[in-house]
Structure formats: C-alpha cells, structure tokens
Design an enzyme around this catalytic site. Sequence first.
Site, short mmCIF file in Angstrom:
data_model
loop_
_atom_site.label_atom_id
_atom_site.label_comp_id
_atom_site.label_asym_id
_atom_site.label_seq_id
_atom_site.Cartn_x
_atom_site.Cartn_y
_atom_site.Cartn_z
N ALA A 140 32.47 -4.76 36.87
CA ALA A 140 33.08 -5.75 35.17
C ALA A 140 34.36 -6.18 35.25
O ALA A 140 35.01 -5.99 36.33
CB ALA A 140 33.17 -4.30 34.48
N CYS A 141 34.61 -6.87 34.67
CA CYS A 141 35.60 -8.33 35.15
C CYS A 141 35.83 -9.36 36.12
O CYS A 141 35.07 -9.18 36.90
CB CYS A 141 36.64 -7.59 35.33
SG CYS A 141 36.68 -6.50 34.19
N THR A 142 36.39 -10.26 36.28
CA THR A 142 36.19 -11.67 37.23
C THR A 142 37.88 -11.91 36.94
O THR A 142 38.66 -11.56 35.61
CB THR A 142 36.03 -12.58 36.79
OG1 THR A 142 33.90 -12.17 36.70
CG2 THR A 142 35.42 -13.26 38.15
#
Length: 360
Positions: A30-32
């Site tokens: 999850a997440c960038t």
Amino acid sequence: MFFQRKSVRSVLVAKTVALSLFASPLIAGACTRVVYQGANNDVITARSMDWKVDVATNLWVFPKGMERNGEAGENSIKWTSKYGSVIASGYDIATTDGMNEEGLSASVLWLVESDYPEFNKDKPGLTIAAWAQFVLDNYATVEEAVTALKDEPFTIVTDKVPGESRLATLHLSISDASGDSAIIEYIDGKQVIHHSREYQVMTNSPTFDQQLALNSYWQQIGGTVMLPGTNRAADRFARASFYINAIPKQENTDIALASVFGVIRNVSVPFGITTPDQPNISSTRWRTVADQKRKLYFFESALTPNTFWVDLKGLDFSAETGKVKKLDLGENQTNIFSGKVNEEFKDSKPFQFLGLEEAK
C-alpha cells in the site's frame, strides 16, 4: 533516459524478479511516494496512503524543543526536537508522513519483507511509530540524516498494527529541499540505506533493490509505448517513475504542483477497490504533496471535494512560544476544509507514540 541500453544480465534479473512477483500471493503493498525535481530548484514530494480501513489520520503541528523518547521501555532513546514539523498521524499513535521547517520530508510505507534487529538493549530502542518523527525532529537534510543513521543510534522496535495480529513492517523514505533522497529498510535484521537523488520513487514490496530491477525492465519498453496498469506495487512504481520524469519542468510552481498531483492520483487505488487474495492492496485514503521550496504541505482526502494546505512559514515553531496543534480531519478524513488552514488548527496535547507494553 527511458531507452538507454542495459546489460543483458540486468534485464534477465528484472524479468526473474517480475516472474517471482506474479507467482507470489503477497507481493502487493500500500502507498506510493514520488519526488519531483523541477525548474528553479523546485522540489515537490507526494505520497498516497492506501489502507483497508480508516487510518484515523489527523494533521499536527509540532514545535521545536519537544522532549521525546523512543517508547521502548527503560532503554529508550531520548531527544529534544531541533526542528518544528507538520505531520499526518496514523491512529494518532504514529507519524506516517510530514515535513519539517527546513523542507525535509519523511514518509513510512508498508514493506512486508521488513525484518528488524533483535532488541537486546545493547543500544536504545525507538518505536517504529516514531521513526519518521525522529528524522523530522533531528535533521535538516538527507545527507545529515543518512550520516547519522548509518551509525545506527537506535534499534527499531515494532509492535502490532492497531486492531490486527500482524506486526507493523515499514520502510522509510526521506527527501529534502535540494532534491536529495534516501530509502531506509531493514532486511534480514540489517539496516539497508539507498541514497541518491535518482531514487525518486518508492512503493512497497519487493525490497527497494528489486523495485529498481523491475523498473529497469520497463525502461527498456518506454512509457510512451506501454506501462503496466494494475494496482500492484511494482506496476505503480513503473508508472510513477515514468510520469514524475515525463511531466514538464514548469517555471510556474502552481502548474508543477498540479502535475505532481496528477502523478500521485494516477498511482492511487480508486476508493472501494480491494483485492481479497492480496490483502495489502487497498483503497487510497488520502494524499499529501509537500512543496519543499515554498514550505507548503497539501492534503487531499479521497472522500472530500477540496484540497487544502498548511503554510509552514506562517507557523510558530519556536521552543519558547510554539504550541502543539491539531487539525481534526474527522472519521475517514471527511471534515471539509479549503485553502490555507493554518488558523483551523487547535491547541492540543501531543499524542503518545505506540510503544512496547513495558513502556506504558
């Protein structure tokens, strides 16, 4: 850049990594996070927060001069904050993202492969919940932070994610107003630091060295020909890496900000989407964009219509008169704000970082 020749070995490595990823049920995260290096020395760092439930995020103002400890029991690292910061909390027990008054940005993202050293108390402990805050409190530049962290002044101590049985497994990205960048991971119980201006993108699994190998494969193809389109971490890395360098380097910073917002939105996961057999792929809950030259910190919830920002230059971070302040974003970050929100913050007691049970 995207069509330069690579060695046969590097391409084979990238293909091998790609095949192993598609075979694994736990490759997604999850997440960038992306770093834009623009005209007139503009540097803008953006990140998305993807999670399966409400992260109970609020925004906080922390002044310098705060007395901190690592929340790891009697042998906790202790420090006094040298720099003030604006941060986005997680469950109001952790710092997930933020920028300090010198323009240093820090973000923690999920990395399931993380394996932290055993906390044998030979050196002081630091809860993983305060890892990003420790960096924001103590350093003005990436070079300064990397130099200090190479000596491993603490042992990272992790605990269970609130409401879950699994441990928090994170890696840390930092960038500064000069465009310098570093990724810090713990693999097989050892700290690994990747330090370069070229490290503009970070997602989740696999480990960062393998992310780079995968990206080299996609660079052979070129983003104008084809880019991977799924919400897998490796695919998001490839898209972010292409677009953050493909967008024009605008003289107008407002236009540059709009372009960076476009990149981080492009690699976001539409709200409501989950992947049952890959539970780490989750909806994007919110996005932040840090303008590190102008010291502006933007926040955008997936569930509200407005983007708003904090002007760090207009905050009192002094140890003498600065106060801890909180902006209550509400459940699922649905409280609506618009424009500059400096005056919307309310005086508050600081939250306590989640630590070891013995530290409570």
